[in-house]
Design a protein around this motif. Structure first.
Motif: not given
Length: 189
Positions: A11-18
């Motif tokens: 999930d790009p948004e979850r990845l971006k959060a990290l």
């Protein structure tokens, strides 16, 4: 999902959060030292409480941390690492839309910066206590299929011998463990 089941963080948004250095430092602190408040994390990271609160809310939004309601009072909120799978894997670039690939590249860049810092700390840790600092360098020849099996067995071994913080024996310590491999025949290409 079973605790030892692989979870692909695609999930790009979850990845971006990290893919943010401060959030990664916060997660590392919660992982190693346990629950903390935004004030505590702000003091440790030399950041304003508003900044740490924002980043904590982002980590909470994507399921990486959770508030501890029974410990929180008034404006003081306590946070802990959420119960996430232990085998979290990254997608390959072809598993992401082209516009999301820079987030994966940034995630890797930040991770390699962290790993370089750990690598530089290794000699001093080894001098202090060689029973708790181990290193290995090697070279092997494997087919792609053998390498894939090697990697899966490495992950299984890591999961077999690691404990979640709440299940760890009293004498267990948190350890940074890294494995990276790359083709050796491209050195002088």
């Amino acid at each position: 999902m079973k605790d030892d089941e692989a979870f692909v963080l695609d999930d790009p948004e979850r990845l971006k959060a990290l893919a943010h250095p401060m959030r990664r430092l916060m997660l590392r602190h919660l992982n190693v030292h346990g629950p903390a408040t935004s004030t505590t994390l702000g003091e440790l990271l030399d950041a304003k409480t508003g900044t740490t609160s924002y980043h904590l809310r982002q980590l909470e939004k994507y399921g990486f941390i959770e508030e501890i309601p029974e410990r929180s009072t008034g404006r003081e909120r306590w946070w802990r690492r959420a119960d996430v799978p232990r085998d979290i894997r990254l997608p390959t670039p072809d598993q992401l839309a082209s516009e999301d690939r820079p987030v994966l590249a940034e995630f890797h860049r930040i991770g390699m910066d962290e790993d370089r810092e750990l690598f530089e700390r290794f000699p001093a840790a080894y001098r202090r206590d060689p029973d708790w600092a181990k290193g290995s360098r090697g070279m092997g020849r494997m087919t792609k299929e053998e390498f894939a099996r090697f990697y899966e067995e490495y992950i299984a071994l890591l999961l077999k011998y690691s404990h979640r913080a709440e299940d760890a024996p009293p004498d267990a310590r948190p350890l940074y463990i890294r494995l990276f491999a790359l083709p050796a025949d491209e050195d002088f290409a």
